[in-house]
Design a protein around this motif. Structure first.
Motif, short mmCIF file in Angstrom:
data_model
loop_
_atom_site.label_atom_id
_atom_site.label_comp_id
_atom_site.label_asym_id
_atom_site.label_seq_id
_atom_site.Cartn_x
_atom_site.Cartn_y
_atom_site.Cartn_z
N TYR A 64 -18.98 13.23 -3.47
CA TYR A 64 -19.80 12.18 -2.88
C TYR A 64 -19.12 11.64 -1.61
O TYR A 64 -19.76 11.40 -0.58
N PHE A 65 -17.81 11.45 -1.70
CA PHE A 65 -17.05 10.77 -0.64
C PHE A 65 -16.79 11.68 0.56
O PHE A 65 -16.56 11.21 1.67
N PHE A 66 -16.82 13.01 0.34
CA PHE A 66 -16.39 13.94 1.39
C PHE A 66 -17.15 13.77 2.73
O PHE A 66 -16.52 13.66 3.78
N PRO A 67 -18.49 13.73 2.73
CA PRO A 67 -19.19 13.54 4.02
C PRO A 67 -18.81 12.21 4.68
O PRO A 67 -18.75 12.12 5.91
N GLY A 68 -18.53 11.20 3.85
CA GLY A 68 -18.10 9.91 4.38
C GLY A 68 -16.78 10.02 5.11
O GLY A 68 -16.58 9.40 6.17
N VAL A 69 -15.86 10.82 4.57
CA VAL A 69 -14.55 10.98 5.22
C VAL A 69 -14.71 11.76 6.53
O VAL A 69 -14.06 11.45 7.52
N VAL A 70 -15.60 12.76 6.53
CA VAL A 70 -15.83 13.49 7.78
C VAL A 70 -16.36 12.51 8.85
O VAL A 70 -15.91 12.52 10.00
N THR A 71 -17.27 11.63 8.44
CA THR A 71 -17.78 10.62 9.37
C THR A 71 -16.66 9.70 9.84
O THR A 71 -16.59 9.34 11.01
N MET A 72 -15.77 9.36 8.91
CA MET A 72 -14.64 8.50 9.28
C MET A 72 -13.73 9.19 10.31
O MET A 72 -13.24 8.56 11.24
N VAL A 73 -13.51 10.49 10.12
CA VAL A 73 -12.69 11.23 11.08
C VAL A 73 -13.33 11.13 12.47
O VAL A 73 -12.67 10.85 13.47
N LEU A 74 -14.65 11.34 12.50
CA LEU A 74 -15.36 11.25 13.78
C LEU A 74 -15.24 9.85 14.36
O LEU A 74 -14.98 9.67 15.56
N LEU A 75 -15.42 8.84 13.50
CA LEU A 75 -15.36 7.45 13.97
C LEU A 75 -13.97 7.12 14.52
O LEU A 75 -13.84 6.61 15.63
N PHE A 76 -12.93 7.42 13.73
CA PHE A 76 -11.58 7.06 14.15
C PHE A 76 -11.16 7.82 15.41
O PHE A 76 -10.54 7.25 16.29
N SER A 77 -11.48 9.09 15.46
CA SER A 77 -11.02 9.80 16.67
C SER A 77 -11.83 9.37 17.88
O SER A 77 -11.31 9.32 18.99
N ALA A 78 -13.11 8.99 17.66
CA ALA A 78 -13.89 8.45 18.78
C ALA A 78 -13.27 7.14 19.26
O ALA A 78 -13.15 6.90 20.46
N ILE A 79 -12.85 6.30 18.30
CA ILE A 79 -12.24 5.02 18.67
C ILE A 79 -10.95 5.25 19.45
O ILE A 79 -10.75 4.70 20.54
N PHE A 80 -10.08 6.11 18.88
CA PHE A 80 -8.79 6.29 19.56
C PHE A 80 -8.95 6.99 20.90
O PHE A 80 -8.21 6.71 21.84
N ALA A 81 -9.93 7.87 21.00
CA ALA A 81 -10.13 8.54 22.28
C ALA A 81 -10.71 7.59 23.32
O ALA A 81 -10.44 7.73 24.51
N THR A 82 -11.51 6.62 22.89
CA THR A 82 -12.09 5.71 23.89
C THR A 82 -11.17 4.54 24.21
O THR A 82 -11.39 3.85 25.19
N ILE A 83 -10.12 4.35 23.40
CA ILE A 83 -9.11 3.35 23.77
C ILE A 83 -8.50 3.73 25.12
O ILE A 83 -8.04 2.88 25.87
N THR A 84 -8.53 5.01 25.45
CA THR A 84 -7.97 5.45 26.74
C THR A 84 -8.69 4.78 27.91
O THR A 84 -8.13 4.69 28.99
N VAL A 85 -9.93 4.31 27.69
CA VAL A 85 -10.62 3.58 28.77
C VAL A 85 -9.81 2.34 29.13
O VAL A 85 -9.60 2.02 30.31
N ILE A 86 -9.32 1.64 28.08
CA ILE A 86 -8.54 0.42 28.32
C ILE A 86 -7.21 0.78 28.97
O ILE A 86 -6.77 0.12 29.92
N GLU A 87 -6.57 1.86 28.49
CA GLU A 87 -5.30 2.29 29.09
C GLU A 87 -5.50 2.70 30.55
O GLU A 87 -4.70 2.36 31.40
#
Lengths: 262, 319
Positions: A64-87
């Motif tokens: 049940y949780f597996f698709p949620g974790v894949v979504t989380m991976v996408l969310l977290f890497s999107a967040i960390f990749a867009t932090i570069t805008v601030i940098e």
């Protein structure tokens, strides 16, 4: 030279730069993979024994949780990749892009494509564990999985760019993340199904666009029967359409942000 | 026809006027300076021209054709060097230049040639594969200049290009600018609050409180002061200034604690000046030719080095 070719150049330069920089920081590569595995194993096996979904008795919590974790991976890497805008703003690099010949939209698209590429790469690595989560060749729909992942990555990085454009510091961005983005993920059906939640939560979950990512991925990984037994959107078309709309809306918002603030 | 013409460029920040209707003509091949203290409006003018800010009103003409400040035709013909660095610290010198070229859609093969040319010209060939994070201020500024030029712009826009550089780096930077000018085809537009840097320009626009107060060649501006500048240091400068106008009939001003007199002939004034005050009242008397700093003082009534109320930085949120 025509604006179009300048825009293409800007998109290419920015996207390629972010991917290059990602690979120059090995800690980011390792962290991005280790964290979701740990999350999935610990939370997944923790709930495994007590989780029973009426109508889908065969579905364990790890599955049940597996698709949620894949979504989380996408969310977290999107967040960390867009932090570069601030940098990029802090280090001054953003100035030379904004003074360049590309349009504001091309800056958004370049940033979002670079971040999406990184997010998709990380999610694909995590998906190597799919067989352990009970995904079989017959239940898997690769075209749907790829479209859902790509649209989710684009939508989330556009959200990230819109937010990061207005936030002054990465600390501020973390605050926005824990107040807005993490709750959105929790209420996406990643951790618990809509059916079992109270009426207020149910309403929130129903309008949460991130749910289409989780539901679409569940359908792509486990097939229509499992998707129907868990509940949610009626078809893959609804999920892909909703994610497409989500992406378009946030690209528009990101472009407005980028043109309104220098 | 001027290469670049500005008509009534105006910018306000929350009702405060930062640039009040700037009109200029920049001819091809000029080194055109915007001179003024911090807060005079030159940074705002720079940010408008660099495409970082939008003007409230005003028009811009490139070779007689009206263009928007974000027009790709204008942007692609301009190379920009920012006062605050804008290099990518994680990339090498070569990668930074390559990025600069590719951002302006220079084809890959041509970009490679240009990048090597620039590295050679700046003397960076043997350090091209170092990441720029560890580089000195002077080297970075030269690399910024190289990146601004790598796509072959017609207009080079520089914001306080030598701010914070030591004397050797200042000279090296201007030596490279001089070589560029000699090669022809490049027009330079820069902001400065340094009188010595302004003297190196072919023409100057003097800005004060957001307004253009004069626009001429440095020589013509200096000749507006005329004669010599006599500076007197004394423990009571106000009294000395009053005494000077009373006894000798010359007008004297106190600037930053020193008495400054503009005299037709300094040589004739100094003996009379020294005799007019009892021994010990004057600490020192000096004579020099006027500089652009004196021009600025005469035009605006305050010193070039003094800060005016700061402009909001470009990164502040606008409403």
């Amino acid at each position: 030279m025509a604006r179009g070719s300048m825009d293409v150049a800007t998109v290419r330069v920015l996207a390629a730069r972010d991917v290059t920089r990602f690979f120059r920081q090995p800690s980011r590569v390792i962290g991005a993979l280790a964290q979701p595995i740990l999350f999935w194993l610990v939370i997944g096996s923790g709930f495994q024994g007590s989780f029973r979904l009426p109508g889908a008795e065969g579905l364990g919590y790890m599955q049940y949780f597996f698709p949620g974790v894949v979504t989380m991976v996408l969310l977290f890497s999107a967040i960390f990749a867009t932090i570069t805008v601030i940098e990029d703003r802090k280090e001054g690099f953003l100035q030379c892009v904004l003074a360049g010949p590309g349009s504001r939209l091309s800056v958004v698209v370049g940033k979002a494509l670079g971040a999406s590429a990184i997010a998709l790469l990380q999610a694909s690595l995590f998906l190597l564990f799919a067989p352990l989560a009970g995904v079989t060749a017959s239940s898997l729909s690769l075209p749907l999985l790829l479209s859902v992942m790509a649209l989710t990555a684009l939508a989330l990085t556009a959200v990230g760019v819109s937010l990061a454009w207005w936030v002054q510091s990465s600390a501020g961005y973390h605050a926005v993340m824990s107040l807005l983005l993490i709750p959105m993920w929790v209420l996406s059906g990643a951790m618990f199904p809509v059916r079992g939640a109270g009426p207020v939560l149910q309403a929130l979950m129903y309008v949460n666009p991130m749910r289409f990512a989780v539901e679409g991925m569940r359908r792509a990984l486990y097939g229509d029967a499992v998707a129907a037994s868990v509940g949610g959107a009626a078809s893959a078309l609804v999920e892909v359409g909703a994610l497409g709309l989500f992406a378009v809306v946030f690209f528009a918002l990101a472009t407005v942000s980028v043109s309104r603030r220098p | 026809m001027p290469l670049l013409r500005l008509e009534g460029l105006r910018k306000t920040f929350r009702g405060r006027v930062a640039l009040d209707g700037l009109s200029l003509r920049v001819e091809e091949g000029e080194v055109f300076g915007l001179l003024g203290p911090n807060g005079a409006g030159k940074s705002t003018a720079f940010q408008l021209l660099a495409g970082l800010l939008k003007a409230d009103t005003g028009r811009v003409y490139l070779e007689g054709r009206q263009v928007g400040l974000d027009d790709a035709a204008l942007r692609s013909r301009m190379g920009v060097v920012f006062q605050r660095g804008s290099l990518d610290e994680h990339l090498t010198a070569r990668e930074n230049l390559m990025l600069g070229a590719r951002l302006y859609a220079v084809p890959h093969a041509q970009a490679k040639v240009r990048v090597e040319e620039m590295l050679g010209w700046m003397g960076f060939s043997d350090r091209a594969d170092e990441r720029v994070a560890g580089w000195s201020g002077g080297m970075r500024r030269r690399l910024e200049l190289a990146r601004a030029l790598v796509h072959g712009p017609r207009i080079l826009l520089l914001d306080e290009p030598t701010q914070g550089l030591d004397e050797a780096s200042f000279r090296s930077f201007w030596k490279h600018l001089g070589q560029l000018r000699a090669a022809g085809g490049l027009t330079v537009l820069l902001t400065s609050h340094r009188a010595d840097e302004a003297a190196l320009c072919t023409r100057l626009a003097v800005l004060d409180k957001g307004k253009l107060v004069a626009c001429d060649t440095p020589d013509a501006l200096v000749s507006r002061v005329g004669g010599d500048i006599v500076t007197v240091e004394a423990s009571a400068p106000e009294e000395v200034a009053a005494g000077l106008s009373e006894v000798l009939g010359v007008s004297a001003e106190v600037v930053e604690g020193r008495v400054v007199v503009e005299a037709g002939s300094g040589h004739a004034l100094i003996p009379r000046l020294v005799e007019a005050f009892p021994a010990g009242r004057l600490a020192s008397v000096s004579l020099r030719r006027p500089t652009l700093a004196d021009v600025f003082l005469k035009l605006t009534g305050h010193a070039l080095g003094a800060d005016q109320p700061a402009e909001p930085p470009a990164t502040r949120r606008r409403r």
